[in-house]
Write a protein that holds these residues in place. Structure first.
Motif, PDB file in Angstrom:
ATOM      1  N   ASP A   1       0.846  -1.188   0.000  1.00 17.11           N
ATOM      2  CA  ASP A   1       0.000   0.000   0.000  1.00 17.11           C
ATOM      3  C   ASP A   1       0.887   1.246   0.000  1.00 17.11           C
ATOM      4  O   ASP A   1       2.109   1.160  -0.085  1.00 17.11           O
ATOM      5  N   ALA A   2       0.255   2.412   0.101  1.00 13.92           N
ATOM      6  CA  ALA A   2       1.002   3.670   0.002  1.00 13.92           C
ATOM      7  C   ALA A   2       1.606   4.111   1.318  1.00 13.92           C
ATOM      8  O   ALA A   2       2.258   5.166   1.366  1.00 13.92           O
ATOM      9  N   SER A   3       1.416   3.358   2.384  1.00 17.18           N
ATOM     10  CA  SER A   3       2.021   3.740   3.657  1.00 17.18           C
ATOM     11  C   SER A   3       3.543   3.633   3.553  1.00 17.18           C
ATOM     12  O   SER A   3       4.061   2.607   3.097  1.00 17.18           O
ATOM     13  N   PRO A   4       4.275   4.668   3.958  1.00 21.00           N
ATOM     14  CA  PRO A   4       5.738   4.599   3.846  1.00 21.00           C
ATOM     15  C   PRO A   4       6.309   3.542   4.778  1.00 21.00           C
ATOM     16  O   PRO A   4       5.837   3.357   5.905  1.00 21.00           O
ATOM     17  N   TYR A   5       7.322   2.840   4.298  1.00 18.93           N
ATOM     18  CA  TYR A   5       7.960   1.795   5.104  1.00 18.93           C
ATOM     19  C   TYR A   5       8.862   2.448   6.143  1.00 18.93           C
ATOM     20  O   TYR A   5       9.706   3.293   5.823  1.00 18.93           O
ATOM     21  N   ARG A   6       8.654   2.085   7.382  1.00 18.18           N
ATOM     22  CA  ARG A   6       9.455   2.644   8.477  1.00 18.18           C
ATOM     23  C   ARG A   6      10.373   1.554   9.014  1.00 18.18           C
ATOM     24  O   ARG A   6      10.067   0.881   9.984  1.00 18.18           O
ATOM     25  N   GLY A   7      11.466   1.376   8.355  1.00 15.62           N
ATOM     26  CA  GLY A   7      12.421   0.358   8.749  1.00 15.62           C
ATOM     27  C   GLY A   7      13.833   0.870   8.590  1.00 15.62           C
ATOM     28  O   GLY A   7      14.111   2.058   8.795  1.00 15.62           O
ATOM     29  N   ARG A   8      14.710  -0.024   8.224  1.00 16.26           N
ATOM     30  CA  ARG A   8      16.113   0.374   8.105  1.00 16.26           C
ATOM     31  C   ARG A   8      16.303   1.311   6.912  1.00 16.26           C
ATOM     32  O   ARG A   8      15.543   1.283   5.949  1.00 16.26           O
ATOM     33  N   ALA A   9      17.326   2.110   6.994  1.00 22.76           N
ATOM     34  CA  ALA A   9      17.615   3.094   5.950  1.00 22.76           C
ATOM     35  C   ALA A   9      17.978   2.386   4.654  1.00 22.76           C
ATOM     36  O   ALA A   9      18.649   1.340   4.653  1.00 22.76           O
ATOM     37  N   GLY A  10      17.531   2.953   3.539  1.00 23.32           N
ATOM     38  CA  GLY A  10      17.819   2.372   2.231  1.00 23.32           C
ATOM     39  C   GLY A  10      16.919   1.212   1.856  1.00 23.32           C
ATOM     40  O   GLY A  10      17.143   0.550   0.842  1.00 23.32           O
ATOM     41  N   TYR A  11      15.908   0.947   2.666  1.00 25.31           N
ATOM     42  CA  TYR A  11      14.984  -0.161   2.403  1.00 25.31           C
ATOM     43  C   TYR A  11      13.575   0.402   2.459  1.00 25.31           C
ATOM     44  O   TYR A  11      13.140   0.900   3.498  1.00 25.31           O
ATOM     45  N   GLY A  12      12.851   0.327   1.326  1.00 24.83           N
ATOM     46  CA  GLY A  12      11.516   0.893   1.267  1.00 24.83           C
ATOM     47  C   GLY A  12      10.512  -0.071   0.676  1.00 24.83           C
ATOM     48  O   GLY A  12      10.722  -1.297   0.636  1.00 24.83           O
ATOM     49  N   ASN A  13       9.408   0.485   0.174  1.00 21.30           N
ATOM     50  CA  ASN A  13       8.332  -0.343  -0.370  1.00 21.30           C
ATOM     51  C   ASN A  13       8.752  -1.115  -1.609  1.00 21.30           C
ATOM     52  O   ASN A  13       8.230  -2.203  -1.877  1.00 21.30           O
ATOM     53  N   TRP A  14       9.675  -0.560  -2.401  1.00 24.04           N
ATOM     54  CA  TRP A  14      10.146  -1.299  -3.582  1.00 24.04           C
ATOM     55  C   TRP A  14      10.867  -2.583  -3.160  1.00 24.04           C
ATOM     56  O   TRP A  14      10.596  -3.666  -3.691  1.00 24.04           O
ATOM     57  N   GLU A  15      11.777  -2.448  -2.216  1.00 23.20           N
ATOM     58  CA  GLU A  15      12.507  -3.633  -1.756  1.00 23.20           C
ATOM     59  C   GLU A  15      11.578  -4.609  -1.042  1.00 23.20           C
ATOM     60  O   GLU A  15      11.684  -5.835  -1.211  1.00 23.20           O
ATOM     61  N   LEU A  16      10.648  -4.075  -0.234  1.00 24.89           N
ATOM     62  CA  LEU A  16       9.735  -4.943   0.507  1.00 24.89           C
ATOM     63  C   LEU A  16       8.833  -5.733  -0.434  1.00 24.89           C
ATOM     64  O   LEU A  16       8.634  -6.948  -0.254  1.00 24.89           O
ATOM     65  N   SER A  17       8.272  -5.083  -1.455  1.00 27.99           N
ATOM     66  CA  SER A  17       7.385  -5.788  -2.387  1.00 27.99           C
ATOM     67  C   SER A  17       8.145  -6.860  -3.165  1.00 27.99           C
ATOM     68  O   SER A  17       7.617  -7.949  -3.414  1.00 27.99           O
ATOM     69  N   ALA A  18       9.394  -6.566  -3.559  1.00 31.20           N
ATOM     70  CA  ALA A  18      10.182  -7.566  -4.281  1.00 31.20           C
ATOM     71  C   ALA A  18      10.544  -8.743  -3.385  1.00 31.20           C
ATOM     72  O   ALA A  18      10.495  -9.907  -3.815  1.00 31.20           O
ATOM     73  N   ASP A  19      10.881  -8.472  -2.122  1.00 32.19           N
ATOM     74  CA  ASP A  19      11.224  -9.558  -1.199  1.00 32.19           C
ATOM     75  C   ASP A  19      10.015 -10.439  -0.911  1.00 32.19           C
ATOM     76  O   ASP A  19      10.140 -11.670  -0.773  1.00 32.19           O
ATOM     77  N   ARG A  20       8.825  -9.826  -0.828  1.00 30.52           N
ATOM     78  CA  ARG A  20       7.623 -10.633  -0.585  1.00 30.52           C
ATOM     79  C   ARG A  20       7.291 -11.511  -1.785  1.00 30.52           C
ATOM     80  O   ARG A  20       6.859 -12.660  -1.620  1.00 30.52           O
ATOM     81  N   ALA A  21       7.484 -10.994  -2.987  1.00 29.57           N
ATOM     82  CA  ALA A  21       7.265 -11.822  -4.174  1.00 29.57           C
ATOM     83  C   ALA A  21       8.243 -12.986  -4.209  1.00 29.57           C
ATOM     84  O   ALA A  21       7.880 -14.120  -4.569  1.00 29.57           O
ATOM     85  N   ASN A  22       9.488 -12.731  -3.835  1.00 33.38           N
ATOM     86  CA  ASN A  22      10.484 -13.810  -3.836  1.00 33.38           C
ATOM     87  C   ASN A  22      10.202 -14.830  -2.745  1.00 33.38           C
ATOM     88  O   ASN A  22      10.453 -16.034  -2.919  1.00 33.38           O
ATOM     89  N   ALA A  23       9.641 -14.370  -1.619  1.00 33.66           N
ATOM     90  CA  ALA A  23       9.255 -15.315  -0.569  1.00 33.66           C
ATOM     91  C   ALA A  23       8.130 -16.229  -1.051  1.00 33.66           C
ATOM     92  O   ALA A  23       8.118 -17.438  -0.756  1.00 33.66           O
ATOM     93  N   ALA A  24       7.179 -15.680  -1.809  1.00 35.88           N
ATOM     94  CA  ALA A  24       6.117 -16.512  -2.384  1.00 35.88           C
ATOM     95  C   ALA A  24       6.684 -17.507  -3.379  1.00 35.88           C
ATOM     96  O   ALA A  24       6.236 -18.666  -3.449  1.00 35.88           O
TER      97      ALA A  24
END
Length: 295
Positions: free
Chosen positions: A223-246
Protein backbone atom coordinates in the motif's frame (compact mmCIF):
# COMPACT_ATOMS: atom_id res chain seq x y z
CA UNK A 1 65.13 100.12 -70.04
CA UNK A 2 61.74 100.54 -68.70
CA UNK A 3 61.38 100.41 -65.03
CA UNK A 4 60.34 97.06 -63.51
CA UNK A 5 56.73 96.86 -62.37
CA UNK A 6 55.83 95.50 -58.94
CA UNK A 7 52.60 93.96 -60.28
CA UNK A 8 53.89 90.41 -60.74
CA UNK A 9 51.45 87.66 -61.78
CA UNK A 10 50.36 85.36 -58.97
CA UNK A 11 50.76 81.66 -59.79
CA UNK A 12 48.77 79.12 -57.65
CA UNK A 13 49.73 75.46 -57.44
CA UNK A 14 46.79 73.04 -57.57
CA UNK A 15 47.23 69.73 -55.75
CA UNK A 16 45.78 66.91 -57.72
CA UNK A 17 43.77 64.25 -55.80
CA UNK A 18 44.13 60.73 -57.16
CA UNK A 19 40.84 59.16 -58.18
CA UNK A 20 38.80 62.30 -57.90
CA UNK A 21 36.54 63.42 -55.10
CA UNK A 22 32.76 62.79 -55.20
CA UNK A 23 31.69 63.08 -51.55
CA UNK A 24 30.31 60.30 -49.23
CA UNK A 25 26.92 59.65 -50.84
CA UNK A 26 28.14 56.50 -52.54
CA UNK A 27 28.87 54.92 -49.16
CA UNK A 28 25.26 55.31 -48.05
CA UNK A 29 23.99 53.83 -51.28
CA UNK A 30 26.40 50.91 -51.00
CA UNK A 31 25.33 50.20 -47.40
CA UNK A 32 21.66 50.18 -48.43
CA UNK A 33 22.46 47.79 -51.26
CA UNK A 34 24.33 45.37 -48.95
CA UNK A 35 21.46 45.47 -46.44
CA UNK A 36 18.95 44.64 -49.15
CA UNK A 37 21.13 41.75 -50.40
CA UNK A 38 21.46 40.36 -46.88
CA UNK A 39 17.68 40.48 -46.40
CA UNK A 40 17.18 38.81 -49.78
CA UNK A 41 19.56 35.93 -49.00
CA UNK A 42 18.02 35.56 -45.54
CA UNK A 43 14.60 35.21 -47.17
CA UNK A 44 15.96 32.57 -49.55
CA UNK A 45 17.43 30.63 -46.62
CA UNK A 46 14.13 30.70 -44.69
CA UNK A 47 12.24 29.43 -47.74
CA UNK A 48 14.74 26.62 -48.26
CA UNK A 49 14.48 25.26 -44.69
CA UNK A 50 10.67 25.58 -44.34
CA UNK A 51 8.42 22.64 -45.13
CA UNK A 52 5.52 22.74 -47.55
CA UNK A 53 2.89 23.12 -44.81
CA UNK A 54 4.53 26.25 -43.38
CA UNK A 55 5.01 27.75 -46.83
CA UNK A 56 1.34 27.12 -47.59
CA UNK A 57 0.35 28.86 -44.37
CA UNK A 58 2.53 31.87 -45.21
CA UNK A 59 1.03 32.03 -48.68
CA UNK A 60 -2.50 31.90 -47.27
CA UNK A 61 -1.64 34.67 -44.82
CA UNK A 62 -0.62 37.05 -47.60
CA UNK A 63 -3.42 36.01 -49.97
CA UNK A 64 -6.25 38.54 -49.86
CA UNK A 65 -9.56 36.94 -48.97
CA UNK A 66 -12.65 37.82 -50.94
CA UNK A 67 -15.17 39.19 -48.47
CA UNK A 68 -18.71 39.35 -49.86
CA UNK A 69 -20.32 42.72 -49.54
CA UNK A 70 -23.78 42.65 -48.00
CA UNK A 71 -26.14 45.54 -48.30
CA UNK A 72 -27.46 45.93 -44.78
CA UNK A 73 -29.80 48.71 -45.82
CA UNK A 74 -32.10 46.48 -47.80
CA UNK A 75 -32.81 42.98 -49.05
CA UNK A 76 -29.89 41.00 -50.41
CA UNK A 77 -31.06 38.53 -53.10
CA UNK A 78 -27.86 36.46 -52.75
CA UNK A 79 -28.55 35.81 -49.08
CA UNK A 80 -32.13 34.68 -49.54
CA UNK A 81 -31.38 31.02 -50.38
CA UNK A 82 -29.14 30.74 -47.34
CA UNK A 83 -31.75 32.25 -45.05
CA UNK A 84 -34.48 30.04 -46.47
CA UNK A 85 -32.33 26.94 -45.94
CA UNK A 86 -31.70 27.87 -42.32
CA UNK A 87 -35.37 28.50 -41.67
CA UNK A 88 -36.36 25.10 -43.08
CA UNK A 89 -33.89 23.16 -40.87
CA UNK A 90 -35.57 21.14 -38.06
CA UNK A 91 -35.05 22.56 -34.57
CA UNK A 92 -32.15 21.19 -32.54
CA UNK A 93 -33.50 18.99 -29.73
CA UNK A 94 -32.79 20.01 -26.17
CA UNK A 95 -30.70 17.18 -24.74
CA UNK A 96 -31.38 18.33 -21.21
CA UNK A 97 -35.11 17.60 -21.64
CA UNK A 98 -34.69 14.29 -23.43
CA UNK A 99 -35.13 11.05 -21.56
CA UNK A 100 -31.93 9.05 -22.03
CA UNK A 101 -31.90 5.25 -21.73
CA UNK A 102 -30.48 3.95 -18.46
CA UNK A 103 -26.71 3.45 -18.55
CA UNK A 104 -25.14 0.09 -17.93
CA UNK A 105 -24.18 -0.44 -14.29
CA UNK A 106 -20.49 -0.03 -13.45
CA UNK A 107 -18.34 -3.15 -13.38
CA UNK A 108 -18.46 -3.15 -9.61
CA UNK A 109 -21.53 -1.64 -7.99
CA UNK A 110 -20.54 -2.50 -4.42
CA UNK A 111 -18.42 0.62 -3.95
CA UNK A 112 -15.11 -1.17 -4.50
CA UNK A 113 -12.69 -0.17 -7.20
CA UNK A 114 -13.45 -1.72 -10.57
CA UNK A 115 -10.84 -4.23 -11.69
CA UNK A 116 -10.55 -6.87 -14.42
CA UNK A 117 -10.63 -9.81 -12.00
CA UNK A 118 -13.54 -11.85 -10.66
CA UNK A 119 -13.66 -11.46 -6.89
CA UNK A 120 -14.68 -14.49 -4.82
CA UNK A 121 -16.05 -13.07 -1.59
CA UNK A 122 -16.56 -15.37 1.34
CA UNK A 123 -19.77 -17.30 0.83
CA UNK A 124 -20.17 -16.11 -2.76
CA UNK A 125 -17.99 -18.66 -4.52
CA UNK A 126 -19.95 -20.35 -7.28
CA UNK A 127 -20.23 -24.12 -7.24
CA UNK A 128 -18.45 -25.68 -10.20
CA UNK A 129 -21.01 -28.48 -10.46
CA UNK A 130 -23.15 -26.20 -12.64
CA UNK A 131 -20.28 -25.35 -15.02
CA UNK A 132 -19.26 -27.48 -17.98
CA UNK A 133 -16.13 -29.56 -17.38
CA UNK A 134 -12.80 -28.26 -18.74
CA UNK A 135 -10.62 -30.36 -20.99
CA UNK A 136 -7.16 -30.01 -19.45
CA UNK A 137 -5.35 -31.03 -22.62
CA UNK A 138 -7.23 -28.64 -24.90
CA UNK A 139 -7.49 -25.76 -22.42
CA UNK A 140 -4.87 -26.03 -19.64
CA UNK A 141 -5.64 -22.52 -18.37
CA UNK A 142 -9.35 -23.30 -18.12
CA UNK A 143 -8.59 -26.49 -16.25
CA UNK A 144 -6.24 -24.63 -13.88
CA UNK A 145 -8.83 -21.92 -13.26
CA UNK A 146 -11.49 -24.54 -12.53
CA UNK A 147 -9.16 -26.34 -10.12
CA UNK A 148 -8.24 -23.13 -8.29
CA UNK A 149 -11.87 -22.05 -8.00
CA UNK A 150 -12.82 -25.49 -6.76
CA UNK A 151 -10.44 -25.12 -3.82
CA UNK A 152 -12.40 -21.99 -2.82
CA UNK A 153 -15.85 -23.50 -3.22
CA UNK A 154 -18.06 -24.43 -0.30
CA UNK A 155 -16.66 -27.32 1.72
CA UNK A 156 -13.16 -27.15 0.15
CA UNK A 157 -9.80 -26.25 1.77
CA UNK A 158 -9.79 -22.52 0.98
CA UNK A 159 -13.47 -21.82 1.54
CA UNK A 160 -12.77 -19.54 4.52
CA UNK A 161 -10.16 -17.59 2.51
CA UNK A 162 -12.27 -17.02 -0.60
CA UNK A 163 -12.45 -13.29 0.22
CA UNK A 164 -8.67 -13.05 -0.09
CA UNK A 165 -8.56 -14.50 -3.61
CA UNK A 166 -9.40 -13.24 -7.07
CA UNK A 167 -9.05 -15.31 -10.24
CA UNK A 168 -9.61 -14.25 -13.86
CA UNK A 169 -8.66 -15.12 -17.41
CA UNK A 170 -6.59 -12.56 -19.31
CA UNK A 171 -5.58 -12.36 -22.98
CA UNK A 172 -2.17 -13.79 -22.01
CA UNK A 173 -3.13 -16.39 -19.44
CA UNK A 174 -4.56 -16.71 -15.95
CA UNK A 175 -4.27 -14.09 -13.20
CA UNK A 176 -4.49 -14.92 -9.50
CA UNK A 177 -4.53 -12.15 -6.89
CA UNK A 178 -3.97 -12.94 -3.21
CA UNK A 179 -5.00 -9.82 -1.29
CA UNK A 180 -4.46 -8.78 2.32
CA UNK A 181 -7.73 -8.11 4.16
CA UNK A 182 -6.11 -6.57 7.22
CA UNK A 183 -7.44 -9.10 9.72
CA UNK A 184 -5.93 -11.90 7.63
CA UNK A 185 -2.50 -10.55 6.55
CA UNK A 186 -0.27 -12.46 4.18
CA UNK A 187 3.02 -11.27 5.71
CA UNK A 188 4.22 -10.12 9.09
CA UNK A 189 4.01 -6.34 9.42
CA UNK A 190 6.92 -4.64 7.65
CA UNK A 191 8.63 -7.89 6.65
CA UNK A 192 8.65 -10.62 4.01
CA UNK A 193 7.85 -13.38 6.53
CA UNK A 194 4.93 -15.44 5.22
CA UNK A 195 1.94 -15.94 7.52
CA UNK A 196 -0.11 -19.12 7.81
CA UNK A 197 -2.81 -17.62 5.56
CA UNK A 198 -0.52 -17.19 2.55
CA UNK A 199 1.23 -20.49 3.25
CA UNK A 200 -2.10 -22.36 3.03
CA UNK A 201 -3.07 -20.62 -0.21
CA UNK A 202 0.27 -21.18 -1.95
CA UNK A 203 0.47 -24.83 -0.90
CA UNK A 204 -2.98 -25.49 -2.39
CA UNK A 205 -2.09 -23.59 -5.56
CA UNK A 206 1.23 -25.35 -5.95
CA UNK A 207 -0.51 -28.64 -6.73
CA UNK A 208 -2.50 -27.02 -9.54
CA UNK A 209 0.49 -25.11 -10.93
CA UNK A 210 2.82 -28.09 -10.80
CA UNK A 211 0.31 -30.31 -12.59
CA UNK A 212 -0.22 -27.94 -15.52
CA UNK A 213 2.51 -26.87 -17.98
CA UNK A 214 2.43 -23.14 -17.24
CA UNK A 215 5.06 -20.44 -16.77
CA UNK A 216 4.81 -18.47 -13.53
CA UNK A 217 5.42 -14.74 -12.94
CA UNK A 218 5.08 -13.28 -9.43
CA UNK A 219 4.74 -9.59 -8.52
CA UNK A 220 4.53 -8.09 -5.05
CA UNK A 221 2.54 -4.96 -4.17
CA UNK A 222 2.35 -2.75 -1.08
CA UNK A 223 0.00 0.00 0.00
CA UNK A 224 1.00 3.67 0.00
CA UNK A 225 2.02 3.74 3.66
CA UNK A 226 5.74 4.60 3.85
CA UNK A 227 7.96 1.79 5.10
CA UNK A 228 9.46 2.64 8.48
CA UNK A 229 12.42 0.36 8.75
CA UNK A 230 16.11 0.37 8.11
CA UNK A 231 17.62 3.09 5.95
CA UNK A 232 17.82 2.37 2.23
CA UNK A 233 14.98 -0.16 2.40
CA UNK A 234 11.52 0.89 1.27
CA UNK A 235 8.33 -0.34 -0.37
CA UNK A 236 10.15 -1.30 -3.58
CA UNK A 237 12.51 -3.63 -1.76
CA UNK A 238 9.74 -4.94 0.51
CA UNK A 239 7.38 -5.79 -2.39
CA UNK A 240 10.18 -7.57 -4.28
CA UNK A 241 11.22 -9.56 -1.20
CA UNK A 242 7.62 -10.63 -0.58
CA UNK A 243 7.27 -11.82 -4.17
CA UNK A 244 10.48 -13.81 -3.84
CA UNK A 245 9.26 -15.32 -0.57
CA UNK A 246 6.12 -16.51 -2.38
CA UNK A 247 8.29 -18.01 -5.12
CA UNK A 248 10.38 -19.93 -2.59
CA UNK A 249 7.26 -21.34 -0.91
CA UNK A 250 5.80 -22.46 -4.26
CA UNK A 251 9.10 -24.10 -5.21
CA UNK A 252 9.31 -25.86 -1.84
CA UNK A 253 5.73 -27.09 -2.38
CA UNK A 254 6.54 -28.80 -5.67
CA UNK A 255 6.55 -26.20 -8.48
CA UNK A 256 9.63 -26.83 -10.69
CA UNK A 257 12.20 -24.02 -10.58
CA UNK A 258 12.33 -23.76 -14.37
CA UNK A 259 8.67 -22.69 -14.46
CA UNK A 260 9.38 -19.24 -12.97
CA UNK A 261 9.86 -16.49 -15.53
CA UNK A 262 9.99 -13.32 -13.40
CA UNK A 263 9.83 -12.23 -9.78
CA UNK A 264 9.61 -8.55 -8.89
CA UNK A 265 7.99 -5.79 -6.88
CA UNK A 266 5.94 -2.75 -7.87
CA UNK A 267 5.66 -1.05 -4.45
CA UNK A 268 2.46 1.05 -4.44
CA UNK A 269 2.42 2.23 -8.09
CA UNK A 270 -0.41 -0.12 -9.16
CA UNK A 271 -3.01 -0.08 -6.36
CA UNK A 272 -6.01 -2.36 -6.49
CA UNK A 273 -8.17 0.18 -4.63
CA UNK A 274 -7.28 3.35 -6.50
CA UNK A 275 -9.45 5.71 -4.42
CA UNK A 276 -7.80 4.56 -1.17
CA UNK A 277 -4.05 3.96 -1.65
CA UNK A 278 -3.59 2.83 1.98
CA UNK A 279 -6.37 0.21 1.83
CA UNK A 280 -5.05 -3.17 3.12
CA UNK A 281 -6.23 -4.86 -0.10
CA UNK A 282 -3.52 -3.00 -1.98
CA UNK A 283 -1.04 -5.25 -0.19
CA UNK A 284 -1.16 -8.31 -2.40
CA UNK A 285 0.71 -10.91 -4.42
CA UNK A 286 -0.07 -11.30 -8.13
CA UNK A 287 0.61 -14.68 -9.76
CA UNK A 288 0.34 -14.75 -13.55
CA UNK A 289 0.18 -18.11 -15.28
CA UNK A 290 0.91 -18.42 -19.00
CA UNK A 291 0.94 -21.53 -21.20
CA UNK A 292 4.39 -22.84 -22.09
CA UNK A 293 4.80 -23.00 -25.84
CA UNK A 294 5.62 -26.44 -27.12
CA UNK A 295 8.98 -26.65 -28.91
Amino acid sequence: MPPQSNNRPIIKKVKKVSGGHHGGNWKVAYADFMTAMMAFFLLLWILSVSDAEKLSGIADYFTPAAVPMVDISGFDPAAAPIRDALETQPPVPDLAQQELPPADPPPNATGKAANPWTAFEEGEAESLSDSPPHDGAADPLGAAQAAIEETMATGNPLESLAGNLMVARTPDGLLVEIVDLGDRPMFRSGSAEVTEVLARVLKEFSTVIAGTPMAVSITGHTDASPYRGRAGYGNWELSADRANAARRLLEESGVPADRFRSVGGMADVAPLIVEDPVDPRNRRITIELQPIAKP
